[in-house]
Design a protein around this motif. Structure first.
Motif, mmCIF file in Angstrom:
data_model
loop_
_atom_site.group_PDB
_atom_site.id
_atom_site.type_symbol
_atom_site.label_atom_id
_atom_site.label_comp_id
_atom_site.label_asym_id
_atom_site.label_seq_id
_atom_site.Cartn_x
_atom_site.Cartn_y
_atom_site.Cartn_z
ATOM 1 N N ARG A 150 0.833 -1.267 0.090
ATOM 2 C CA ARG A 150 -0.082 -0.082 -0.127
ATOM 3 C C ARG A 150 0.811 1.154 0.145
ATOM 4 N NH1 ARG A 150 -5.270 -0.776 -0.419
ATOM 5 N NH2 ARG A 150 -6.083 -2.725 0.695
ATOM 6 N N THR A 151 2.449 1.148 0.164
ATOM 7 C CA THR A 151 3.172 2.105 0.024
ATOM 8 C C THR A 151 3.569 2.561 -1.357
ATOM 9 O OG1 THR A 151 4.917 1.065 0.831
ATOM 10 C CG2 THR A 151 4.026 1.911 2.513
ATOM 11 N N ALA A 152 3.294 1.622 -2.203
ATOM 12 C CA ALA A 152 3.601 1.926 -3.691
ATOM 13 C C ALA A 152 2.914 3.082 -4.146
ATOM 14 C CB ALA A 152 3.245 0.574 -4.370
ATOM 15 N N ALA A 153 3.590 3.699 -5.156
ATOM 16 C CA ALA A 153 3.030 4.932 -5.935
ATOM 17 C C ALA A 153 1.675 4.637 -6.388
ATOM 18 C CB ALA A 153 3.916 5.377 -6.933
ATOM 19 N N GLN A 154 0.796 5.595 -6.433
ATOM 20 C CA GLN A 154 -0.567 5.426 -6.778
ATOM 21 C C GLN A 154 -0.795 6.639 -7.882
ATOM 22 O OE1 GLN A 154 -3.501 5.524 -3.716
ATOM 23 N NE2 GLN A 154 -2.278 4.239 -2.509
ATOM 24 N N PHE A 155 -1.702 6.302 -8.854
ATOM 25 C CA PHE A 155 -2.294 7.134 -9.606
ATOM 26 C C PHE A 155 -3.340 6.916 -10.423
ATOM 27 C CE2 PHE A 155 -1.017 4.993 -13.641
ATOM 28 C CZ PHE A 155 -0.466 4.027 -13.397
ATOM 29 N N LYS A 156 -4.139 7.741 -10.926
ATOM 30 C CA LYS A 156 -5.248 7.593 -11.560
ATOM 31 C C LYS A 156 -4.930 7.041 -13.124
ATOM 32 C CE LYS A 156 -7.879 10.411 -8.903
ATOM 33 N NZ LYS A 156 -9.360 11.442 -8.986
ATOM 34 N N ASN A 160 -5.947 -4.439 -9.865
ATOM 35 C CA ASN A 160 -4.464 -3.925 -9.820
ATOM 36 C C ASN A 160 -3.465 -4.859 -10.204
ATOM 37 O OD1 ASN A 160 -2.785 -1.489 -8.968
ATOM 38 N ND2 ASN A 160 -2.051 -3.310 -7.742
#
Length: 52
Positions: free
Chosen positions: A3-9, A32
Protein backbone atom coordinates in the motif's frame (compact mmCIF):
# COMPACT_ATOMS: atom_id res chain seq x y z
CA UNK A 1 1.71 -5.09 -3.81
CA UNK A 2 2.38 -2.77 -0.95
CA UNK A 3 0.00 0.00 0.00
CA UNK A 4 3.06 2.25 0.13
CA UNK A 5 3.60 1.83 -3.62
CA UNK A 6 3.00 4.87 -5.81
CA UNK A 7 -0.62 5.44 -6.78
CA UNK A 8 -2.07 7.18 -9.80
CA UNK A 9 -5.33 7.44 -11.67
CA UNK A 10 -5.65 5.57 -14.93
CA UNK A 11 -8.18 6.23 -17.66
CA UNK A 12 -8.98 3.46 -20.11
CA UNK A 13 -11.84 2.64 -22.44
CA UNK A 14 -14.74 0.87 -20.75
CA UNK A 15 -14.40 -2.16 -23.05
CA UNK A 16 -10.72 -2.58 -22.14
CA UNK A 17 -11.48 -2.27 -18.44
CA UNK A 18 -14.13 -4.96 -18.79
CA UNK A 19 -11.59 -7.27 -20.46
CA UNK A 20 -9.02 -6.71 -17.73
CA UNK A 21 -11.64 -7.17 -15.01
CA UNK A 22 -12.76 -10.46 -16.59
CA UNK A 23 -9.18 -11.71 -16.85
CA UNK A 24 -8.54 -10.75 -13.22
CA UNK A 25 -11.69 -12.52 -12.09
CA UNK A 26 -10.79 -15.68 -13.98
CA UNK A 27 -7.27 -15.65 -12.51
CA UNK A 28 -8.61 -14.79 -9.03
CA UNK A 29 -6.52 -11.61 -8.90
CA UNK A 30 -7.38 -8.01 -8.13
CA UNK A 31 -7.73 -5.56 -10.99
CA UNK A 32 -4.51 -3.89 -9.83
CA UNK A 33 -2.61 -7.19 -9.70
CA UNK A 34 -3.80 -8.09 -13.20
CA UNK A 35 -2.67 -4.75 -14.64
CA UNK A 36 0.74 -4.96 -12.92
CA UNK A 37 1.25 -8.56 -14.05
CA UNK A 38 0.45 -7.71 -17.66
CA UNK A 39 2.67 -4.63 -17.69
CA UNK A 40 5.58 -6.58 -16.23
CA UNK A 41 5.05 -9.34 -18.79
CA UNK A 42 5.04 -6.88 -21.68
CA UNK A 43 8.31 -5.30 -20.54
CA UNK A 44 9.90 -8.74 -20.07
CA UNK A 45 8.83 -9.69 -23.59
CA UNK A 46 10.32 -6.51 -25.07
CA UNK A 47 13.54 -7.06 -23.15
CA UNK A 48 13.73 -10.64 -24.43
CA UNK A 49 13.08 -9.52 -28.03
CA UNK A 50 15.83 -6.90 -27.81
CA UNK A 51 18.39 -9.38 -26.46
CA UNK A 52 17.83 -11.87 -29.29
Amino acid sequence: MSRTAAQFKLRMPAALRAQVEQAAKEARRSLNAEIVLRLEASFAQVKQEVSQ
